[in-house]
Design a protein around this motif. Structure first.
Motif, PDB file in Angstrom:
ATOM      1  N   SER A   1      29.374 -33.385   9.222  1.00 51.01           N
ATOM      2  CA  SER A   1      29.281 -32.968   7.958  1.00 51.01           C
ATOM      3  C   SER A   1      27.878 -33.008   7.563  1.00 51.01           C
ATOM      4  CB  SER A   1      29.859 -34.173   7.112  1.00 51.01           C
ATOM      5  OG  SER A   1      29.149 -35.279   7.420  1.00 51.01           O
ATOM      6  N   ALA A   2      27.570 -32.254   6.594  1.00 52.28           N
ATOM      7  CA  ALA A   2      26.144 -32.060   6.379  1.00 52.28           C
ATOM      8  C   ALA A   2      25.645 -33.202   6.023  1.00 52.28           C
ATOM      9  CB  ALA A   2      26.128 -30.947   5.069  1.00 52.28           C
ATOM     10  N   LYS A   3      26.034 -34.111   5.414  1.00 50.05           N
ATOM     11  CA  LYS A   3      25.634 -35.470   4.896  1.00 50.05           C
ATOM     12  C   LYS A   3      24.965 -36.124   6.159  1.00 50.05           C
ATOM     13  CE  LYS A   3      27.068 -38.341   1.536  1.00 50.05           C
ATOM     14  NZ  LYS A   3      28.068 -39.236   0.922  1.00 50.05           N
TER      15      LYS A   3
ATOM     16  N   VAL B   1      18.979 -36.377  11.116  1.00 48.11           N
ATOM     17  CA  VAL B   1      17.696 -35.751  11.079  1.00 48.11           C
ATOM     18  C   VAL B   1      16.620 -36.804  10.583  1.00 48.11           C
ATOM     19  CG1 VAL B   1      16.316 -34.210  10.088  1.00 48.11           C
ATOM     20  CG2 VAL B   1      18.591 -33.399  11.132  1.00 48.11           C
ATOM     21  N   ILE B   2      16.993 -37.507   9.295  1.00 51.93           N
ATOM     22  CA  ILE B   2      16.056 -38.466   8.772  1.00 51.93           C
ATOM     23  C   ILE B   2      15.748 -39.416   9.803  1.00 51.93           C
ATOM     24  CG2 ILE B   2      15.822 -39.973   6.957  1.00 51.93           C
ATOM     25  CD1 ILE B   2      17.335 -37.971   5.059  1.00 51.93           C
ATOM     26  N   ARG B   3      16.839 -40.087  10.332  1.00 54.00           N
ATOM     27  CA  ARG B   3      16.561 -41.245  11.471  1.00 54.00           C
ATOM     28  C   ARG B   3      15.871 -40.770  12.286  1.00 54.00           C
ATOM     29  NH1 ARG B   3      22.000 -42.036  10.980  1.00 54.00           N
ATOM     30  NH2 ARG B   3      22.304 -40.950  12.840  1.00 54.00           N
TER      31      ARG B   3
END
Length: 110
Positions: free
Chosen positions: A25-27, A33-35
Motif C-alpha cells: 500500500s502507498a501508506k 521510506v521514512i523509517r
C-alpha cells in the motif's frame, strides 16, 4: 499432458519465486521510506562522529558539524537533499547517545 502442465507450473513458480503476491500500500511504502531515511541519517551521524574522533589530534576535542552528517548521508546513502534540521536532529540524538560531551563539539544545538 499432466507432466507438461506440472513442468509449466514448476517453471512459473521458479520465475515468480520471491515476488510479492500483493502490492504494498502507498501508506506502508511511505512509512518504510521514512523509517529508512531516519535510520540512514542516524548512521550518518554515527559515521561523522567516528570520523571526527579519528581526525582529532590527541588532547583536542573532535569537531562534528551538521555539514559532516549531510556529506556522509549524500556520499554513503545517496540522499540528494538532506535538510539541515533533519541532520541536526540526528546528530543531536547520536551525540547524546555516544556521550560526546566529554570529547566532542558540535553545531547541532545552535
Amino acid at each position: 499432458m499432466f507432466v507438461a502442465l506440472g513442468l509449466a507450473l514448476v517453471a512459473a513458480g521458479f520465475l515468480w519465486r520471491g515476488r510479492v503476491l500483493r502490492p504494498l500500500s502507498a501508506k506502508r511504502a511511505q512509512a518504510a521510506v521514512i523509517r529508512d531515511r531516519s535510520r540512514n541519517l542516524l548512521r550518518s551521524a554515527d559515521m561523522a562522529i567516528a570520523e571526527a574522533r579519528r581526525r582529532a589530534a590527541r588532547g583536542e576535542p573532535a569537531i562534528v558539524t551538521v555539514e559532516d552528517v549531510t556529506t556522509v548521508a549524500c556520499r554513503h546513502y545517496g540522499h540528494v537533499v538532506v535538510e539541515r534540521e533533519e541532520a541536526a536532529a540526528a546528530l543531536r540524538q547520536r551525540y547524546e547517545a555516544a556521550n560526546c560531551r566529554v570529547d566532542c563539539m558540535t553545531d547541532a544545538f545552535n
